[in-house]
Design a protein around this motif. Structure first.
Motif, mmCIF file in Angstrom:
data_model
loop_
_atom_site.group_PDB
_atom_site.id
_atom_site.type_symbol
_atom_site.label_atom_id
_atom_site.label_comp_id
_atom_site.label_asym_id
_atom_site.label_seq_id
_atom_site.Cartn_x
_atom_site.Cartn_y
_atom_site.Cartn_z
ATOM 1 N N HIS A 1 0.840 -1.208 0.000
ATOM 2 C CA HIS A 1 0.000 0.000 0.000
ATOM 3 C C HIS A 1 0.864 1.243 0.000
ATOM 4 O O HIS A 1 1.914 1.271 0.632
ATOM 5 N N LYS A 2 0.352 2.281 -0.695
ATOM 6 C CA LYS A 2 1.035 3.571 -0.678
ATOM 7 C C LYS A 2 0.011 4.694 -0.803
ATOM 8 O O LYS A 2 -0.830 4.680 -1.698
ATOM 9 N N SER A 3 0.094 5.643 0.099
ATOM 10 C CA SER A 3 -0.744 6.849 0.009
ATOM 11 C C SER A 3 0.144 8.072 -0.007
ATOM 12 O O SER A 3 1.235 8.069 0.561
ATOM 13 N N TYR A 4 -0.338 9.111 -0.657
ATOM 14 C CA TYR A 4 0.313 10.428 -0.561
ATOM 15 C C TYR A 4 -0.564 11.311 0.304
ATOM 16 O O TYR A 4 -1.783 11.335 0.135
ATOM 17 N N ARG B 1 -5.640 12.722 1.696
ATOM 18 C CA ARG B 1 -4.887 11.487 1.587
ATOM 19 C C ARG B 1 -5.305 10.801 0.294
ATOM 20 O O ARG B 1 -6.492 10.543 0.077
ATOM 21 N N HIS C 1 -4.947 7.513 -1.746
ATOM 22 C CA HIS C 1 -4.546 6.106 -1.662
ATOM 23 C C HIS C 1 -4.240 5.615 -3.076
ATOM 24 O O HIS C 1 -5.150 5.382 -3.865
ATOM 25 N N ASN D 1 9.289 5.294 -0.282
ATOM 26 C CA ASN D 1 8.861 4.299 0.717
ATOM 27 C C ASN D 1 7.435 3.849 0.442
ATOM 28 O O ASN D 1 6.695 4.518 -0.266
ATOM 29 N N TYR D 2 7.070 2.726 1.071
ATOM 30 C CA TYR D 2 5.678 2.283 1.027
ATOM 31 C C TYR D 2 5.158 2.239 2.457
ATOM 32 O O TYR D 2 5.937 2.301 3.408
ATOM 33 N N ASP D 3 3.825 2.150 2.596
ATOM 34 C CA ASP D 3 3.216 2.269 3.926
ATOM 35 C C ASP D 3 2.967 0.918 4.577
ATOM 36 O O ASP D 3 3.085 0.776 5.786
ATOM 37 N N GLU D 4 2.589 -0.033 3.766
ATOM 38 C CA GLU D 4 2.115 -1.304 4.311
ATOM 39 C C GLU D 4 2.464 -2.409 3.337
ATOM 40 O O GLU D 4 2.539 -2.164 2.135
ATOM 41 N N ARG E 1 12.874 -2.281 3.608
ATOM 42 C CA ARG E 1 12.018 -1.469 4.478
ATOM 43 C C ARG E 1 12.884 -0.799 5.542
ATOM 44 O O ARG E 1 13.825 -1.412 6.065
#
Ligand code: ADP
Ligand code: MG
Length: 235
Positions: free
Chosen positions: A8-11, A17, A19, A56-59, A70
């Motif tokens: 997952h990645k959000s800005y 936000r 997604h 980077n990524y979030d999850e 990571r």
């Protein structure tokens, strides 16, 4: 070689936000040549930048060559990137005031290889890309196709395991696009894993597998075409 699961990645900009990647699962084997398609804004560059350890990524999980990517420090990320990954961009990202040899040799500067050796190796890659006669020229003296071959030479010089190309033919006419894709196919045949973002169908059809991004998920990924990958020479 590249393994993504539940990514997952959000800005976040101000209160908003966005997604962008909503649980990407993807396996890319060593030596594959894969294209990523999807409409503008679907997250193709975001995905490529995460794979290239530029973002980077979030999850979820991203493993490159078996190693979990990571929480790396800037220095660790840069070292890993320099050792593993070559980049090719739509806008070439060449340094305008440096000539062709200097542009190609640049990644070796960061590897602390001396100038003489750097330039010698850069000349070899220029020659491979049919640009030997252009060694002393700056990028603005070269055509779009020549600039992209120059950028490809630069992406190869540190002997990466993976090449990531974000719309490498996006600024080129179709004849030149095919020529650049043929160069990338040749490189892939030597065993370098290749990931190409494109929104052109005919370009994606020059790869072995097409992945389609839609609404933050992989919508479609066709089978792997069988092909002969030359054995890489292992030192
Ligand atoms: P593509 O390459 O498929 O066109 P991108 O990955 O560049 O798509 O962008 C996906 C979405 O994320 C777009 O809506 C874009 O505007 C947004 N986006 C990309 N980078 C950033 C950023 N650094 N900050 C905020 N939003 C971003
Ligand atoms: Mg993009």
């Amino acid at each position: 070689m590249i393994s993504l699961s539940g990514l997952h990645k959000s800005y976040i900009t101000g209160q908003n936000r966005l997604h962008v990647l909503k649980g990407i699962n993807l396996e890319i084997e060593k030596g594959e040549m894969v294209s990523i398609m999807g409409s503008s804004g679907s997250g193709k560059s975001t995905l490529l930048n995460i794979i290239g350890i530029l973002d980077n990524y979030d999850e979820g999980e991203y493993k490159l060559n078996g190693k979990l990517v990571r929480g790396l420090t800037e220095t660790q990320a840069a070292r890993y990137r320099n050792d593993m990954i070559g980049f090719v961009f739509q806008s070439f990202n060449l340094i305008p005031f440096k000539n062709a040899v200097e542009n190609v040799a640049l990644p070796l500067y960061y590897k602390k290889i001396n100038r003489k050796k750097r330039n010698m190796m850069a000349m070899e890659y220029l020659e491979r890309m049919g640009l030997k006669e252009w060694a002393d020229h700056t990028p603005n003296e070269m055509s779009g196709g020549q600039k992209q071959r120059l950028a490809i030479a630069r992406s190869l010089i540190a002997r990466p395991a993976v090449i990531l190309a974000d719309e490498p033919t996006g600024a080129l006419d179709s004849k030149t696009s095919y020529e650049v894709m043929e160069v990338l196919q040749e490189i892939n045949k030597e065993g370098i894993t290749m990931l190409i973002v494109t929104h052109e169908k005919d370009i994606s059809e020059m790869t072995d597998r097409i992945i389609r991004l839609n609404d933050g998920l992989i919508e479609y990924s066709n089978g792997i075409k069988k092909k002969n990958v030359k054995k890489m020479v292992t030192a």
